[in-house]
Design a protein around this motif. Structure first.
Motif, PDB file in Angstrom:
ATOM      1  N   LEU A 621       0.846  -1.248  -0.658  1.00  0.00           N
ATOM      2  CA  LEU A 621      -0.090   0.167   0.247  1.00  0.00           C
ATOM      3  C   LEU A 621       0.772   0.902   0.233  1.00  0.00           C
ATOM      4  CD1 LEU A 621      -2.303  -0.968   2.640  1.00  0.00           C
ATOM      5  CD2 LEU A 621      -3.158  -0.818   0.073  1.00  0.00           C
ATOM      6  N   PRO A 622       0.362   2.362  -0.722  1.00  0.00           N
ATOM      7  CA  PRO A 622       1.447   3.374  -0.926  1.00  0.00           C
ATOM      8  C   PRO A 622       1.402   4.299   0.424  1.00  0.00           C
ATOM      9  CG  PRO A 622      -0.420   3.594  -2.531  1.00  0.00           C
ATOM     10  CD  PRO A 622      -0.918   2.152  -2.024  1.00  0.00           C
ATOM     11  N   LEU A 651      -4.408   8.045   5.545  1.00  0.00           N
ATOM     12  CA  LEU A 651      -5.693   6.695   4.268  1.00  0.00           C
ATOM     13  C   LEU A 651      -6.022   7.546   3.580  1.00  0.00           C
ATOM     14  CD1 LEU A 651      -6.071   3.813   4.563  1.00  0.00           C
ATOM     15  CD2 LEU A 651      -8.165   4.881   5.952  1.00  0.00           C
ATOM     16  N   PRO A 652      -6.013   8.312   3.011  1.00  0.00           N
ATOM     17  CA  PRO A 652      -6.815   9.038   1.739  1.00  0.00           C
ATOM     18  C   PRO A 652      -5.697   9.757   0.802  1.00  0.00           C
ATOM     19  CG  PRO A 652      -8.726  10.115   3.847  1.00  0.00           C
ATOM     20  CD  PRO A 652      -6.695   9.723   4.233  1.00  0.00           C
ATOM     21  N   GLU A 653      -4.766   9.403   1.274  1.00  0.00           N
ATOM     22  CA  GLU A 653      -3.701   9.343   0.484  1.00  0.00           C
ATOM     23  C   GLU A 653      -3.495   8.609  -0.708  1.00  0.00           C
ATOM     24  OE1 GLU A 653      -0.625  12.371   1.687  1.00  0.00           O
ATOM     25  OE2 GLU A 653      -1.483  14.385   2.032  1.00  0.00           O
ATOM     26  N   ALA A 654      -3.326   7.662   0.028  1.00  0.00           N
ATOM     27  CA  ALA A 654      -2.767   6.016   0.051  1.00  0.00           C
ATOM     28  C   ALA A 654      -4.041   5.527  -0.789  1.00  0.00           C
ATOM     29  CB  ALA A 654      -2.555   5.348   1.579  1.00  0.00           C
ATOM     30  N   GLN A 655      -5.450   5.604  -0.565  1.00  0.00           N
ATOM     31  CA  GLN A 655      -6.490   5.894  -1.700  1.00  0.00           C
ATOM     32  C   GLN A 655      -6.481   6.153  -3.028  1.00  0.00           C
ATOM     33  OE1 GLN A 655      -9.015   7.034  -2.491  1.00  0.00           O
ATOM     34  NE2 GLN A 655      -9.962   5.962  -3.868  1.00  0.00           N
ATOM     35  N   ARG A 656      -5.509   7.808  -3.199  1.00  0.00           N
ATOM     36  CA  ARG A 656      -5.478   7.946  -4.361  1.00  0.00           C
ATOM     37  C   ARG A 656      -4.748   7.346  -5.059  1.00  0.00           C
ATOM     38  NH1 ARG A 656      -6.952  13.670  -1.541  1.00  0.00           N
ATOM     39  NH2 ARG A 656      -5.155  14.065  -2.216  1.00  0.00           N
ATOM     40  N   ARG A 689     -11.364  -3.226   5.628  1.00  0.00           N
ATOM     41  CA  ARG A 689     -12.909  -2.923   4.577  1.00  0.00           C
ATOM     42  C   ARG A 689     -12.784  -1.081   3.561  1.00  0.00           C
ATOM     43  NH1 ARG A 689     -14.882  -5.707   1.417  1.00  0.00           N
ATOM     44  NH2 ARG A 689     -14.159  -7.427   3.092  1.00  0.00           N
ATOM     45  N   ALA A 690     -12.753  -0.515   4.557  1.00  0.00           N
ATOM     46  CA  ALA A 690     -12.505   1.240   4.069  1.00  0.00           C
ATOM     47  C   ALA A 690     -11.873   1.917   2.916  1.00  0.00           C
ATOM     48  CB  ALA A 690     -12.805   1.997   5.101  1.00  0.00           C
ATOM     49  N   LEU A 691     -11.077   1.368   3.233  1.00  0.00           N
ATOM     50  CA  LEU A 691     -10.045   1.506   1.067  1.00  0.00           C
ATOM     51  C   LEU A 691     -10.760   0.113   0.769  1.00  0.00           C
ATOM     52  CD1 LEU A 691      -7.465   2.233   0.937  1.00  0.00           C
ATOM     53  CD2 LEU A 691      -6.234   0.611   1.589  1.00  0.00           C
ATOM     54  N   LEU A 692     -10.522  -0.595   0.688  1.00  0.00           N
ATOM     55  CA  LEU A 692     -11.523  -1.497  -0.628  1.00  0.00           C
ATOM     56  C   LEU A 692     -11.975  -0.939  -1.290  1.00  0.00           C
ATOM     57  CD1 LEU A 692     -10.292  -4.811   1.119  1.00  0.00           C
ATOM     58  CD2 LEU A 692      -9.777  -3.668  -0.612  1.00  0.00           C
TER      59      LEU A 692
END
Length: 703
Positions: A621-622, A651-656, A689-692
């Motif tokens: 995960l980045p 977490l938001p930055e990793a998701q993007r 789960r939220a990330l997925l």
């Protein structure tokens, strides 16, 4: 007598003529071969038109791959810009997208729509050859008389460099090359660019013998006259940071208050703004610049013919230089005594907790700020006081002007650093990160950077430009723009839109999370397992992209692969990016299979359509590097306010970033493949789960 002020123009609004112009452009596109109308693109055109068609308008548009972002904002923006005689400025995060827009997308759009518009690319000065430096290098001039020379310029060119310099000179003289180094007729050896370019300070402008043919000045003139200007984020932020002329114009770009702006690849904008407001100073270089700058200051003062400049006489200037040098030397000694870097650290760093310096350090910074600001202002006034060229009667000394210009730049850089170290952070606002690092020779560098881009973008950009569209494939988190809006200080009245993908992602791709036994927390064992999975599970006869978060892990995985696998990998850094991609495409075309190994820069902007990538592997995960001084300071500030830096920032930055990486796979409706995530934290951690759920709707296969 005071000149009468200009009568303010009435506010613009999207009118019937604007809408008719957009419909006509769209009709032209629909008649062009290969054009396919998409609902998401039509929605983007409408949103962009509402934003760009009104004074003070703004929109943030998340448009996934396949929507056709460039066509969307061009269809809305170009007719409005032409109708209202306002330039359309398109800013990208990368030069590659700049080139794509200028060379392919915009010419095709204009041809298909029949619209008539001039187009110019706006790049920084060091993207162009300096003809003076090119001529001096061709003549073997080492530039040793320059007080602040680049080490590469202080020696004679190597045999390889001399051949390249000759080829560049011949290409320009023969009219085959325009001086743009991004399209140089021959590859540039490492280190040559700094030798054949110049900075703004070292440029003597009208006093240069090559001014009439200067590639940069010609390019800038084209920008001033263009209907569509394609720039990059760095240049736009730098230009908006400069004071406008008396006429309200900008020295580099069209007048901001009369231009329509589109920020493509907009998810990079907050980080670019932070970089634009950062400052650093290598302390020994600062001390040396003051010593070596005495001569140019004295010579220029004599040449000015004045007894005083800026209220300072020549002896007072020399005393001011001595005071600044001694203060800087004393502060360097103080830091060296107060902090002993750990030699075992790869990059020793001292960081001020919450950005707050020790009180006595801040007192020293206040004095250094006073001295360097005074010196900087004097040197700038001295440049203005020098006699200008007048029909050959008062031709200035070229090397003196260059020396003085470089000194002004060094003084301005130092003043910027000390101003940021001296500033008292307001309690209600995000602090300034302040830290020290160690150079290769164990000397000290001082750094400062804001931890938030909000204030910069609010005051520098949004308050000055006419209307704005920000677009990217990744701006929201699962459709939620809160994080980006806070980071970029997006005005509350702007329109926000997250458009759907035009592709059926659930049918096109599968997101697989294999049953890895180790988590990335155990770096060594996880790297071993990643290498084993790639060795045994990757389809080596197909096109693959494997993305890493660190050089160390990537190099270790390559070392662990069997020779027959390792020889079939194309590793970032082993060749230029262009060469790697061309070789990858050639191997796939020959049916041999090819696997690209890369870092973050390979996770964005690569268009690996069709068979070029049927598998994208993401090793971890980045998440951002936790030791980054700006990020660490920001995390402390969040925690001090009772907020979670992990859930609200990391977490938001990793998701993007993760969504960007995954976007390398499905580039067209016909593409099919799999995304493999070798990081089971998305399964075992409570945030998983939220990330997925925030990721695009690929079919899931989680072991």
């Amino acid at each position: 007598m005071k000149k009468p002020g200009k009568v303010p123009e009435p506010p613009r609004s999207l009118g019937d003529d604007d809408k008719a112009g957009i419909r006509a452009a769209l009709e032209g596109l629909r008649k062009s071969p290969g054009f396919k109308s998409r609902g998401a693109q039509n929605a983007m055109i409408a949103i962009a038109a509402r934003a760009l068609g009104a004074s003070g308008g703004g929109a943030v548009i998340e448009a996934p791959t396949g929507v056709g972002k460039s066509l969307g904002y061009l269809t809305a923006g170009v007719p409005i810009a032409l109708a209202h005689k306002r330039p359309l400025v398109i800013a990208t995060a990368t030069v590659s997208l700049q080139e794509q827009l200028v060379q392919r997308d915009i010419p095709r759009f204009l041809a298909d729509t029949g619209l008539q518009a001039t187009v110019a690319i706006a790049k920084g000065r060091q993207r162009y050859a300096c003809l003076r430096n090119l001529a001096e290098s061709a003549g073997g001039d080492t530039g040793e008389s320059l007080f602040d020379f680049d080490p590469a310029y202080a020696r004679a060119p190597s045999v390889e460099e001399a051949k390249v310099i000759e080829a560049l000179a011949q290409g320009f003289d023969g009219g085959h090359w325009n001086g743009d180094l991004d399209i140089a007729p021959v590859p540039l050896p490492d280190g040559l660019r700094s030798r054949i370019t110049t900075s703004a300070g070292a440029c003597t402008r009208a006093n240069c013998a090559f001014v009439e043919a200067c590639p940069y000045l010609k390019a800038r003139a084209g920008v001033k006259a263009a209907d569509i200007v394609v720039a990059n984020h760095d240049l736009v932020l730098a230009a908006l940071g400069l004071p406008d002329s008396e006429e309200g114009d900008n020295p580099i770009l069209p007048m901001p208050s009369r231009a329509l702006f589109v920020f493509d690849e907009g998810h990079h904008l907050p980080a670019k703004a932070i970089d634009a407001d950062a400052a650093q100073l290598h302390l020994p270089t600062g001390i040396e610049a003051l010593e070596r700058g005495r001569g140019p200051l004295s010579a220029a003062f004599v040449r000015s013919g004045k007894d005083a400049i800026g209220g300072l006489a020549p002896t007072e200037v020399q005393e001011l230089v001595t005071q600044a040098r001694d203060a800087l030397r004393d502060f360097n000694d103080k830091l060296a005594l107060a902090w002993t870097p750990d030699p075992a650290e790869a990059q020793p760093t001292w960081r001020a907790p919450m950005g707050q310096l020790p009180e006595d350090w801040r007192d020293d910074a206040v004095e250094l700020d006073r001295l360097f600001t005074k010196l900087s202002r004097f040197a700038d006034a001295l440049v203005s006081a020098l006699p200008k060229e007048d029909g050959g009667k008062a031709e200035p000394d070229d090397k003196l002007m260059r020396n003085l210009g470089r000194l002004v730049e060094r003084l301005q850089d130092a003043a910027a650093l000390w101003q940021r170290w001296a500033r008292q952070d307001a309690a209600a606002w995000a602090p300034m990160a302040r830290w020290i690092t160690v150079a290769k020779d164990r000397s000290l560098l001082c750094h400062a950077a804001p931890v938030s881009a909000a204030g910069i973008l609010r005051h520098l950009v949004w308050s000055r430009v006419d209307s704005v569209v920000i677009t990217s494939a990744t701006l929201a988190t699962g459709g939620d723009f809160r994080h980006f809006c806070e980071e970029a200080a997006i005005p509350s009245e702007w329109e926000l839109a997250s458009l759907p993908s035009p592709f059926n992602l659930a049918e096109s791709a599968v997101l697989s999370v294999p049953a890895m036994k180790t988590l990335p927390d155990d770096a060594a064992r996880h790297t071993d397992e990643v290498a084993a999975w790639i060795e045994d599970e990757l389809d080596w006869d197909a096109g693959n992209l494997v993305l890493f978060t660190s050089w160390k892990q990537m190099e270790r995985v390559v070392a662990l692969l069997s020779p027959q696998r390792a020889i079939r990998t194309l590793v970032q850094g082993s060749r230029s990016r262009t060469e790697l991609l061309e070789l990858h495409a050639r191997k796939i075309g020959e049916g041999k299979g090819s696997t690209l190994f890369g870092l973050a820069s390979f996770g964005e902007g690569l268009d690996l359509a069709g068979e070029l990538a049927t598998t994208v592997v993401i090793t971890k995960l980045p998440f951002a590097i936790p030791s980054d001084p700006v990020g660490a300071t920001k995390a402390e500030w969040y925690e001090s306010r009772g907020r979670s830096p992990f859930f609200e920032v990391s977490l938001p930055e990793a998701q993007r970033t993760l969504t960007q990486y995954m976007g390398r796979l499905i580039r067209t409706e016909r593409d099919r493949g799999r995304i493999v995530l070798l990081d089971r934290r998305v399964v075992v951690k409570r945030y998983g789960r939220a990330l997925l759920d925030s990721l695009p709707p690929y079919r899931r296969l989680i072991a």
